[in-house]
Design a protein around this motif. Sequence first.
Motif, short mmCIF file in Angstrom:
data_model
loop_
_atom_site.label_atom_id
_atom_site.label_comp_id
_atom_site.label_asym_id
_atom_site.label_seq_id
_atom_site.Cartn_x
_atom_site.Cartn_y
_atom_site.Cartn_z
N GLU A 135 0.84 -1.20 0.00
CA GLU A 135 0.00 0.00 0.00
C GLU A 135 0.87 1.26 0.00
OE1 GLU A 135 -3.10 2.42 2.96
OE2 GLU A 135 -2.53 0.35 3.43
N ALA A 136 1.92 1.24 0.83
CA ALA A 136 2.83 2.39 0.90
C ALA A 136 3.60 2.57 -0.41
CB ALA A 136 3.80 2.22 2.06
N VAL A 137 4.13 1.48 -0.95
CA VAL A 137 4.93 1.55 -2.18
C VAL A 137 4.07 1.99 -3.36
CG1 VAL A 137 6.29 0.22 -3.83
CG2 VAL A 137 6.61 -0.15 -1.39
N GLU A 138 2.88 1.41 -3.47
CA GLU A 138 2.00 1.76 -4.59
C GLU A 138 1.51 3.19 -4.47
OE1 GLU A 138 -1.39 -0.41 -7.29
OE2 GLU A 138 -1.17 -1.00 -5.19
N GLY A 139 1.23 3.63 -3.24
CA GLY A 139 0.81 5.02 -3.04
C GLY A 139 1.90 6.00 -3.46
N ALA A 140 3.16 5.69 -3.10
CA ALA A 140 4.28 6.54 -3.50
C ALA A 140 4.47 6.51 -5.00
CB ALA A 140 5.56 6.09 -2.79
N ALA A 141 4.28 5.32 -5.61
CA ALA A 141 4.45 5.18 -7.07
C ALA A 141 3.42 6.03 -7.81
CB ALA A 141 4.33 3.72 -7.47
N LYS A 142 2.18 6.05 -7.33
CA LYS A 142 1.14 6.83 -8.00
C LYS A 142 1.45 8.33 -7.93
CE LYS A 142 -2.63 3.52 -7.38
NZ LYS A 142 -3.90 3.22 -6.68
N LYS A 143 1.91 8.79 -6.78
CA LYS A 143 2.28 10.21 -6.66
C LYS A 143 3.52 10.52 -7.50
CE LYS A 143 0.24 11.11 -2.14
NZ LYS A 143 0.45 11.63 -0.77
N PHE A 144 4.43 9.56 -7.55
CA PHE A 144 5.64 9.70 -8.36
C PHE A 144 5.27 9.86 -9.83
CE2 PHE A 144 8.81 7.41 -10.94
CZ PHE A 144 9.96 8.13 -10.65
#
Length: 292
Positions: A135-144
């Motif tokens: 959840e944390a990695v995917e959330g950062a990836a989307k903002k990235f």
Amino acid sequence: MIKSMTGFGRFEAVTQEHKITAEMKAVNHRYLDLSIKMPKKFNYFEAGIRSLLKDYIQRGKVDVFISYEDYTEEKLCLKYNGTLASEYMECFVKMQRQFGIDNDVKVSLLARMPEVLTMEQVPEDEEQMWKFLSEAVEGAAKKFVASRIQEGERLREDLLGKLDYMESLVDFIEERFPEVLVEYRAKLEDKVRELLENSLIDENRIAAEVTIYADKICVDEETVRLRSHIEATRKELNAGGSVGRKLDFIAQEMNREANTILSKSGDLEISDKAIDLKTEIEKVREQIQNIE
């Protein structure tokens, strides 16, 4: 949509028990180069993290930072080693028989024997931990990716402006070419008159010389290909996607045509525009390096 290769994203997955923070940043790179720094307890999930990120990123040198905070006291459990305790008791019985002494071992004494009772950390629920980590990695990836798209749109607008300017330079070169032939013919006639004085000028000979000169300096093929490359670049920019490599190849082809125009040109004005064209193509190539 066009994506820049530079970007940043940050996301926190928080529960009552822990917080996982994922941060991502990237710079230009020919291929996808992922560098992941995280606590050792997450090493088991590295392959899953890489697989997840490849769904969001195609190119770039990407640094991923993952941190973990545990809000609970250390989870420990007491483990009883019954096999070892039995071995201790057998030894005590042997000692009693060997030395003829009372066996006064009590539970409290046996419990203090090494490794009979040990404290161990409660194992993590891997499935639950991956749920929060992903959840944390995917959330950062989307903002990235969102930051890349925002920067990519600025790059697209800048490149489209440069393409318009390049097209105007091509327009000038094409319009100037007939004027160069007229001027060359006039200069040639003046020289012939000066040499022949009052003799008649052979118009056919003049026309032949102008034709030879026109073939020598003709850049029609180059300008047609340049227009085609400019239009292809526009099309790719508007279509979007991971087009950086393709655009870089097209820019190399544009530079080749500009070099040919410059080498053929015997006219100062066309040479100046060809130099301007090369300069603008180089700017375009530099910007393309920033596109995924």
